[in-house]
Write a protein that holds these residues in place. Structure first.
Motif, PDB file in Angstrom:
ATOM      1  N   ASP A  22      51.106  42.551  43.005  1.00 14.93           N
ATOM      2  CA  ASP A  22      50.813  41.648  44.130  1.00 14.93           C
ATOM      3  C   ASP A  22      51.591  40.338  44.088  1.00 14.93           C
ATOM      4  O   ASP A  22      51.241  39.388  44.771  1.00 14.93           O
ATOM      5  CB  ASP A  22      49.301  41.391  44.241  1.00 14.93           C
ATOM      6  CG  ASP A  22      48.708  40.775  42.982  1.00 14.93           C
ATOM      7  OD1 ASP A  22      49.447  40.643  41.985  1.00 14.93           O
ATOM      8  OD2 ASP A  22      47.524  40.421  42.994  1.00 14.93           O
ATOM      9  N   HIS A  47      49.637  44.045  37.714  1.00 13.72           N
ATOM     10  CA  HIS A  47      48.329  44.705  37.703  1.00 13.72           C
ATOM     11  C   HIS A  47      48.500  46.228  37.627  1.00 13.72           C
ATOM     12  O   HIS A  47      49.073  46.840  38.542  1.00 13.72           O
ATOM     13  CB  HIS A  47      47.555  44.409  38.990  1.00 13.72           C
ATOM     14  CG  HIS A  47      47.239  42.964  39.205  1.00 13.72           C
ATOM     15  ND1 HIS A  47      46.238  42.314  38.527  1.00 13.72           N
ATOM     16  CD2 HIS A  47      47.785  42.047  40.034  1.00 13.72           C
ATOM     17  CE1 HIS A  47      46.174  41.056  38.942  1.00 13.72           C
ATOM     18  NE2 HIS A  47      47.101  40.862  39.845  1.00 13.72           N
ATOM     19  N   ARG A 107      43.024  52.751  43.561  1.00 11.73           N
ATOM     20  CA  ARG A 107      43.294  51.532  44.342  1.00 11.73           C
ATOM     21  C   ARG A 107      43.503  51.855  45.821  1.00 11.73           C
ATOM     22  O   ARG A 107      43.074  51.106  46.692  1.00 11.73           O
ATOM     23  CB  ARG A 107      44.565  50.843  43.830  1.00 11.73           C
ATOM     24  CG  ARG A 107      44.301  49.765  42.871  1.00 11.73           C
ATOM     25  CD  ARG A 107      45.561  49.000  42.548  1.00 11.73           C
ATOM     26  NE  ARG A 107      45.220  47.989  41.582  1.00 11.73           N
ATOM     27  CZ  ARG A 107      44.693  46.809  41.872  1.00 11.73           C
ATOM     28  NH1 ARG A 107      44.506  46.457  43.116  1.00 11.73           N
ATOM     29  NH2 ARG A 107      44.370  45.975  40.922  1.00 11.73           N
ATOM     30  N   ARG A 110      40.273  52.687  47.565  1.00 10.25           N
ATOM     31  CA  ARG A 110      39.512  51.444  47.758  1.00 10.25           C
ATOM     32  C   ARG A 110      40.062  50.655  48.947  1.00 10.25           C
ATOM     33  O   ARG A 110      39.300  50.113  49.758  1.00 10.25           O
ATOM     34  CB  ARG A 110      39.621  50.623  46.479  1.00 10.25           C
ATOM     35  CG  ARG A 110      39.164  49.179  46.596  1.00 10.25           C
ATOM     36  CD  ARG A 110      39.716  48.485  45.369  1.00 10.25           C
ATOM     37  NE  ARG A 110      39.302  47.122  45.213  1.00 10.25           N
ATOM     38  CZ  ARG A 110      40.155  46.134  45.003  1.00 10.25           C
ATOM     39  NH1 ARG A 110      41.452  46.359  44.975  1.00 10.25           N
ATOM     40  NH2 ARG A 110      39.730  44.921  44.802  1.00 10.25           N
ATOM     41  N   ARG A 142      43.853  43.306  46.978  1.00  5.35           N
ATOM     42  CA  ARG A 142      43.222  42.352  47.890  1.00  5.35           C
ATOM     43  C   ARG A 142      44.194  41.252  48.283  1.00  5.35           C
ATOM     44  O   ARG A 142      44.107  40.708  49.382  1.00  5.35           O
ATOM     45  CB  ARG A 142      41.983  41.738  47.214  1.00  5.35           C
ATOM     46  CG  ARG A 142      40.788  42.668  47.186  1.00  5.35           C
ATOM     47  CD  ARG A 142      39.570  41.946  46.657  1.00  5.35           C
ATOM     48  NE  ARG A 142      39.685  41.655  45.233  1.00  5.35           N
ATOM     49  CZ  ARG A 142      38.992  40.728  44.589  1.00  5.35           C
ATOM     50  NH1 ARG A 142      38.132  39.964  45.241  1.00  5.35           N
ATOM     51  NH2 ARG A 142      39.145  40.539  43.292  1.00  5.35           N
ATOM     52  N   HIS A 258      52.299  34.296  41.157  1.00  6.42           N
ATOM     53  CA  HIS A 258      52.400  35.402  42.117  1.00  6.42           C
ATOM     54  C   HIS A 258      53.485  35.190  43.159  1.00  6.42           C
ATOM     55  O   HIS A 258      54.147  36.141  43.556  1.00  6.42           O
ATOM     56  CB  HIS A 258      51.080  35.600  42.864  1.00  6.42           C
ATOM     57  CG  HIS A 258      50.014  36.301  42.077  1.00  6.42           C
ATOM     58  ND1 HIS A 258      49.326  35.707  41.058  1.00  6.42           N
ATOM     59  CD2 HIS A 258      49.513  37.558  42.182  1.00  6.42           C
ATOM     60  CE1 HIS A 258      48.444  36.564  40.559  1.00  6.42           C
ATOM     61  NE2 HIS A 258      48.535  37.700  41.231  1.00  6.42           N
ATOM     62  N   GLN A 263      49.004  29.127  45.764  1.00  2.00           N
ATOM     63  CA  GLN A 263      48.081  28.671  44.713  1.00  2.00           C
ATOM     64  C   GLN A 263      48.676  27.586  43.825  1.00  2.00           C
ATOM     65  O   GLN A 263      48.137  27.280  42.772  1.00  2.00           O
ATOM     66  CB  GLN A 263      47.623  29.842  43.830  1.00  2.00           C
ATOM     67  CG  GLN A 263      46.802  30.857  44.606  1.00  2.00           C
ATOM     68  CD  GLN A 263      46.491  32.062  43.756  1.00  2.00           C
ATOM     69  OE1 GLN A 263      47.381  32.731  43.248  1.00  2.00           O
ATOM     70  NE2 GLN A 263      45.221  32.333  43.591  1.00  2.00           N
TER      71      GLN A 263
HETATM   72  P1  AMP Z   1      42.491  43.217  43.278  1.00  3.29           P
HETATM   73  O1  AMP Z   1      43.152  43.569  41.976  1.00  3.29           O
HETATM   74  O2  AMP Z   1      42.956  44.094  44.402  1.00  3.29           O
HETATM   75  O3  AMP Z   1      41.014  43.102  43.183  1.00  3.29           O
HETATM   76  O4  AMP Z   1      43.025  41.774  43.680  1.00  3.29           O
HETATM   77  C1  AMP Z   1      42.872  40.722  42.776  1.00  3.29           C
HETATM   78  C2  AMP Z   1      43.988  39.715  42.998  1.00  3.29           C
HETATM   79  O5  AMP Z   1      43.685  38.909  44.118  1.00  3.29           O
HETATM   80  C3  AMP Z   1      44.115  38.754  41.840  1.00  3.29           C
HETATM   81  O6  AMP Z   1      44.961  39.271  40.864  1.00  3.29           O
HETATM   82  C4  AMP Z   1      44.726  37.551  42.511  1.00  3.29           C
HETATM   83  O7  AMP Z   1      46.111  37.756  42.666  1.00  3.29           O
HETATM   84  C5  AMP Z   1      44.107  37.575  43.885  1.00  3.29           C
HETATM   85  N1  AMP Z   1      42.902  36.713  43.991  1.00  3.29           N
HETATM   86  C6  AMP Z   1      41.657  36.968  43.568  1.00  3.29           C
HETATM   87  N2  AMP Z   1      40.815  35.965  43.879  1.00  3.29           N
HETATM   88  C7  AMP Z   1      41.563  35.053  44.526  1.00  3.29           C
HETATM   89  C8  AMP Z   1      41.286  33.774  45.131  1.00  3.29           C
HETATM   90  N3  AMP Z   1      40.046  33.257  45.121  1.00  3.29           N
HETATM   91  N4  AMP Z   1      42.313  33.115  45.715  1.00  3.29           N
HETATM   92  C9  AMP Z   1      43.538  33.645  45.735  1.00  3.29           C
HETATM   93  N5  AMP Z   1      43.866  34.829  45.196  1.00  3.29           N
HETATM   94  C10 AMP Z   1      42.896  35.521  44.588  1.00  3.29           C
END
Ligand code: AMP
Ligand code: MN
Ligand code: MN
Ligand code: MN
Length: 286
Positions: A22, A47, A107, A110, A142, A258, A263
């Motif tokens: 990501d 990831h 993934r 999901r 996400r 990222h 961020q």
């Molecule tokens: P997933 O692995 O699909 O659950 O996505 C998780 C990823 O979303 C994390 O590795 C971050 O890159 C990003 N992420 C999670 N929480 C936040 C947040 N509050 N703000 C910005 N990015 C986030």
């Protein structure tokens, strides 16, 4: 595990993401940014995938940056998500590759469910939208949904989208069966790597649950804690370095970079480690 005759590093970043998961930059662009930011030891930790590592290794060598192959494995503990970084792994290890293959498959399923949930709150075609931000559908996340939701004006920033739609309890969040902490540590160790508990300050655990997590992680063979993280303030970094000492962990550090401007964390921008002698890279000295 790669070994080094000297440990000459001044600026170390052991947690970064590329467009194979990501992040938005390719491994080549990341290696150039590492060089530009004077990072002299860099790990790519996408990831649940090893696909970017051969490229990162190649370009790091070309651009004179010492490179550590890594991965960030998505796990669940007490039904909450935790991340375990594997550093200095053998990215050709079949056990690790097969395990990650299963996570990647789940993934996508999901993401389809997330898209259906978002449709219920009036956001159609979110899967297609997320895919348009994703170079490697194997690791659709996400974060890709978040970038799409920013594009269509659902919130101004990725973080705001997470708060409104993608965190537990919000409309686009779906429960998911990630790996166990024990399995993730085992896969990392079987591939010759060091298991690091990533950004501990980000988990919303009670003191008691956190203690159990640290004990379980240690019992499973986990060896380090990521005290230096862009997710931690300098005070928090100090706190986690102290926790590491109490539990007998080595200390790691990484920006969790990222994307430029996202961020507010640049590659190589990590709180300095206060006790270099406890740094995880001492495990890699010849
Ligand atoms: P997933 O692995 O699909 O659950 O996505 C998780 C990823 O979303 C994390 O590795 C971050 O890159 C990003 N992420 C999670 N929480 C936040 C947040 N509050 N703000 C910005 N990015 C986030
Ligand atoms: Mn991420
Ligand atoms: Mn993480
Ligand atoms: Mn990360």
């Amino acid at each position: 595990m790669k070994k080094f005759a000297r440990l000459p590093w001044k600026k170390v970043d052991l947690h970064t993401h590329s467009s194979f998961s990501d992040g938005v930059l390719t491994p080549e662009a990341l290696s150039l940014l590492a060089q530009k930011n004077e990072v002299d030891l860099w790990a790519l930790t996408d990831h649940d995938t090893l696909e970017g590592l051969p490229f990162a290794q190649h370009f790091a060598r070309l651009n004179n940056v010492d490179f550590i192959p890594g991965v960030e494995i998505s796990c669940a503990f007490n039904s909450k998500s935790v991340h375990i970084v594997g550093l200095n792994i053998d990215f050709q290890n079949a056990v690790l590759q097969n395990a990650l293959q299963n996570i990647k498959k789940s993934r996508f399923a999901r993401a389809q469910k997330m898209s259906a949930e978002l449709e219920k709150v009036g956001i159609p075609n979110a899967l297609e939208g997320a895919l348009s931000f994703c170079k490697n559908p194997n690791t659709l996340s996400r974060a890709h949904f978040a970038r799409y939701l920013v594009q269509i004006g659902k919130a101004k920033t990725v973080s705001a989208v997470f708060e409104r739609y993608l965190e537990p309890g919000k409309p686009g969040y779906v429960e998911h069966q990630w790996a166990s902490v024990e399995d993730a540590v085992l896969w990392i160790k079987q591939s010759g790597g060091v298991a690091v508990l990533a950004h501990p300050g980000r988990y919303a655990f009670s003191k008691n649950a956190l203690h159990h997590l640290l004990e379980n992680f240690k019992e499973a063979g986990g060896e380090a804690l990521e005290a230096g993280s862009a997710a931690h303030s300098p005070e928090e970094a100090r706190y986690w370095a102290d926790v590491a000492k109490r539990y007998g962990f080595w200390v790691s550090c990484g920006s969790d970079f990222h994307a430029p401007g996202e961020q507010n964390r640049d590659l190589g921008r990590v709180p300095l480690l206060l006790e270099p002698s406890k740094s995880v890279w001492h495990l890699w000295a010849i």
